[in-house]
Design a protein around this motif. Sequence first.
Motif, PDB file in Angstrom:
ATOM      1  N   ALA A 153       9.293  -3.637 -13.868  1.00 52.23           N
ATOM      2  CA  ALA A 153       9.401  -2.344 -13.179  1.00 52.23           C
ATOM      3  C   ALA A 153       8.868  -1.217 -14.059  1.00 52.23           C
ATOM      4  CB  ALA A 153      10.849  -2.079 -12.773  1.00 52.23           C
ATOM      5  N   LEU A 154       9.147  -1.264 -15.350  1.00 53.54           N
ATOM      6  CA  LEU A 154       8.638  -0.231 -16.260  1.00 53.54           C
ATOM      7  C   LEU A 154       7.120  -0.306 -16.362  1.00 53.54           C
ATOM      8  CD1 LEU A 154       8.966   2.069 -18.237  1.00 53.54           C
ATOM      9  CD2 LEU A 154       9.581   0.388 -19.998  1.00 53.54           C
ATOM     10  N   VAL A 155       6.582  -1.502 -16.501  1.00 49.35           N
ATOM     11  CA  VAL A 155       5.124  -1.665 -16.571  1.00 49.35           C
ATOM     12  C   VAL A 155       4.478  -1.153 -15.282  1.00 49.35           C
ATOM     13  CG1 VAL A 155       3.277  -3.402 -16.584  1.00 49.35           C
ATOM     14  CG2 VAL A 155       5.099  -3.500 -18.294  1.00 49.35           C
ATOM     15  N   LEU A 156       5.024  -1.540 -14.138  1.00 46.11           N
ATOM     16  CA  LEU A 156       4.483  -1.070 -12.869  1.00 46.11           C
ATOM     17  C   LEU A 156       4.551   0.451 -12.777  1.00 46.11           C
ATOM     18  CD1 LEU A 156       3.285  -1.650 -10.091  1.00 46.11           C
ATOM     19  CD2 LEU A 156       5.617  -1.953  -9.246  1.00 46.11           C
ATOM     20  N   SER A 157       5.655   1.036 -13.218  1.00 44.79           N
ATOM     21  CA  SER A 157       5.794   2.497 -13.197  1.00 44.79           C
ATOM     22  C   SER A 157       4.709   3.174 -14.021  1.00 44.79           C
ATOM     23  CB  SER A 157       7.154   2.917 -13.761  1.00 44.79           C
ATOM     24  OG  SER A 157       8.186   2.501 -12.940  1.00 44.79           O
TER      25      SER A 157
ATOM     26  N   SER B 281       5.850   7.582  -4.824  1.00 43.84           N
ATOM     27  CA  SER B 281       5.522   6.163  -4.649  1.00 43.84           C
ATOM     28  C   SER B 281       5.968   5.319  -5.837  1.00 43.84           C
ATOM     29  CB  SER B 281       4.016   5.993  -4.429  1.00 43.84           C
ATOM     30  OG  SER B 281       3.645   6.526  -3.179  1.00 43.84           O
ATOM     31  N   VAL B 282       6.093   5.931  -7.005  1.00 41.30           N
ATOM     32  CA  VAL B 282       6.509   5.184  -8.198  1.00 41.30           C
ATOM     33  C   VAL B 282       7.900   4.592  -7.996  1.00 41.30           C
ATOM     34  CG1 VAL B 282       6.967   5.300 -10.677  1.00 41.30           C
ATOM     35  CG2 VAL B 282       5.008   6.531  -9.703  1.00 41.30           C
ATOM     36  N   GLY B 283       8.838   5.392  -7.522  1.00 42.04           N
ATOM     37  CA  GLY B 283      10.200   4.916  -7.280  1.00 42.04           C
ATOM     38  C   GLY B 283      10.242   3.853  -6.187  1.00 42.04           C
ATOM     39  N   VAL B 284       9.470   4.044  -5.135  1.00 43.94           N
ATOM     40  CA  VAL B 284       9.406   3.060  -4.049  1.00 43.94           C
ATOM     41  C   VAL B 284       8.904   1.721  -4.593  1.00 43.94           C
ATOM     42  CG1 VAL B 284       8.260   2.472  -1.873  1.00 43.94           C
ATOM     43  CG2 VAL B 284       9.092   4.802  -2.254  1.00 43.94           C
TER      44      VAL B 284
ATOM     45  N   LEU C  27       0.861  -1.178   0.000  1.00 51.68           N
ATOM     46  CA  LEU C  27       0.000   0.000   0.000  1.00 51.68           C
ATOM     47  C   LEU C  27       0.896   1.226   0.000  1.00 51.68           C
ATOM     48  CD1 LEU C  27      -2.729  -1.072   2.561  1.00 51.68           C
ATOM     49  CD2 LEU C  27      -2.987  -0.824   0.086  1.00 51.68           C
ATOM     50  N   LEU C  28       0.654   2.118  -0.938  1.00 49.82           N
ATOM     51  CA  LEU C  28       1.501   3.295  -1.099  1.00 49.82           C
ATOM     52  C   LEU C  28       0.655   4.562  -1.079  1.00 49.82           C
ATOM     53  CD1 LEU C  28       3.595   1.871  -4.046  1.00 49.82           C
ATOM     54  CD2 LEU C  28       4.446   2.319  -1.742  1.00 49.82           C
ATOM     55  N   PRO C  29       1.235   5.672  -0.609  1.00 45.57           N
ATOM     56  CA  PRO C  29       0.493   6.932  -0.677  1.00 45.57           C
ATOM     57  C   PRO C  29       0.302   7.367  -2.127  1.00 45.57           C
ATOM     58  CG  PRO C  29       2.687   7.258   0.277  1.00 45.57           C
ATOM     59  CD  PRO C  29       2.539   5.799   0.016  1.00 45.57           C
TER      60      PRO C  29
ATOM     61  N   ARG D 227       8.943   0.606  -7.729  1.00 46.41           N
ATOM     62  CA  ARG D 227       9.931   0.017  -8.650  1.00 46.41           C
ATOM     63  C   ARG D 227      11.043  -0.694  -7.882  1.00 46.41           C
ATOM     64  NH1 ARG D 227      10.659   1.995 -14.184  1.00 46.41           N
ATOM     65  NH2 ARG D 227      12.800   1.311 -13.956  1.00 46.41           N
ATOM     66  N   ARG D 228      11.582  -0.021  -6.874  1.00 44.53           N
ATOM     67  CA  ARG D 228      12.682  -0.604  -6.103  1.00 44.53           C
ATOM     68  C   ARG D 228      12.229  -1.855  -5.343  1.00 44.53           C
ATOM     69  NH1 ARG D 228      13.542   4.805  -5.567  1.00 44.53           N
ATOM     70  NH2 ARG D 228      12.550   4.945  -3.519  1.00 44.53           N
ATOM     71  N   THR D 229      11.041  -1.796  -4.753  1.00 39.25           N
ATOM     72  CA  THR D 229      10.538  -2.934  -3.982  1.00 39.25           C
ATOM     73  C   THR D 229      10.265  -4.126  -4.893  1.00 39.25           C
ATOM     74  OG1 THR D 229       9.546  -1.369  -2.417  1.00 39.25           O
ATOM     75  CG2 THR D 229       8.788  -3.642  -2.308  1.00 39.25           C
ATOM     76  N   LEU D 230       9.617  -3.891  -6.013  1.00 36.68           N
ATOM     77  CA  LEU D 230       9.357  -4.965  -6.983  1.00 36.68           C
ATOM     78  C   LEU D 230      10.669  -5.552  -7.486  1.00 36.68           C
ATOM     79  CD1 LEU D 230       7.573  -6.578  -9.042  1.00 36.68           C
ATOM     80  CD2 LEU D 230       7.849  -4.611 -10.566  1.00 36.68           C
ATOM     81  N   GLY D 231      11.604  -4.707  -7.878  1.00 41.23           N
ATOM     82  CA  GLY D 231      12.884  -5.182  -8.402  1.00 41.23           C
ATOM     83  C   GLY D 231      13.627  -6.055  -7.402  1.00 41.23           C
ATOM     84  N   ALA D 232      13.686  -5.608  -6.154  1.00 39.10           N
ATOM     85  CA  ALA D 232      14.383  -6.383  -5.126  1.00 39.10           C
ATOM     86  C   ALA D 232      13.696  -7.731  -4.904  1.00 39.10           C
ATOM     87  CB  ALA D 232      14.433  -5.590  -3.814  1.00 39.10           C
ATOM     88  N   ASP D 233      12.377  -7.739  -4.898  1.00 39.65           N
ATOM     89  CA  ASP D 233      11.640  -8.978  -4.673  1.00 39.65           C
ATOM     90  C   ASP D 233      11.830  -9.953  -5.830  1.00 39.65           C
ATOM     91  OD1 ASP D 233       9.906 -10.534  -3.002  1.00 39.65           O
ATOM     92  OD2 ASP D 233       8.288 -10.131  -4.424  1.00 39.65           O
ATOM     93  N   LEU D 234      11.727  -9.470  -7.052  1.00 40.65           N
ATOM     94  CA  LEU D 234      11.911 -10.357  -8.209  1.00 40.65           C
ATOM     95  C   LEU D 234      13.337 -10.914  -8.255  1.00 40.65           C
ATOM     96  CD1 LEU D 234       9.909  -8.544 -11.042  1.00 40.65           C
ATOM     97  CD2 LEU D 234       9.175 -10.443  -9.572  1.00 40.65           C
ATOM     98  N   ARG D 235      14.327 -10.066  -7.979  1.00 36.85           N
ATOM     99  CA  ARG D 235      15.714 -10.547  -7.963  1.00 36.85           C
ATOM    100  C   ARG D 235      15.907 -11.598  -6.873  1.00 36.85           C
ATOM    101  NH1 ARG D 235      16.398  -4.931  -8.475  1.00 36.85           N
ATOM    102  NH2 ARG D 235      16.855  -4.412 -10.643  1.00 36.85           N
TER     103      ARG D 235
END
Length: 145
Positions: free
Chosen positions: A41-45, A15-18, A8-10, A20-28
């Motif tokens: 990450a681009l699609v999510l952004s 929030s877009v950068g948050v 959940l993001l504000p 992207r970083r969270t998704l990227g770390a989780d997928l890696r």
Amino acid sequence: MSASSVVLLPNIPASVGVARRTLGADLRAHGIAEPTVGDAALVLSELLSNSIRHAQPLPGAQIRVTWRLNGGTVEVTVSDGGGLTRPHPVSSSPTSVGGRGLSIVEHLSRRWGVRDDEVGTTVWAELPTRGNANGSNGSGRLAAR
């Protein structure tokens, strides 16, 4: 492999950068190859930016972002309180500043869509994982290179 995350993001541009970083770390952490991480990450952004720009937030001024790994795909979703129009790709001129978000999503995704419920709107996209970082495509077979 099956895994999922909900964040959940504000309803703010930062929030877009948050996300992207969270998704990227989780997928890696799940061994997903970098090309898929970048595409997801681009699609999510794009989905999250559109939500912040064009829709109302969920109660509590938040937007719900989820992703799920299932077999050879990753599905990302963005849920908000809905907007005045249903999300759809638009044609934009080469010189326009914006308007390409859902076209990018359409290009990178295997499929995508919009669903509505009593709370709002969810836009989702499904991407192929294109192989894991260890060379497996999630099905036990080696990925094509």
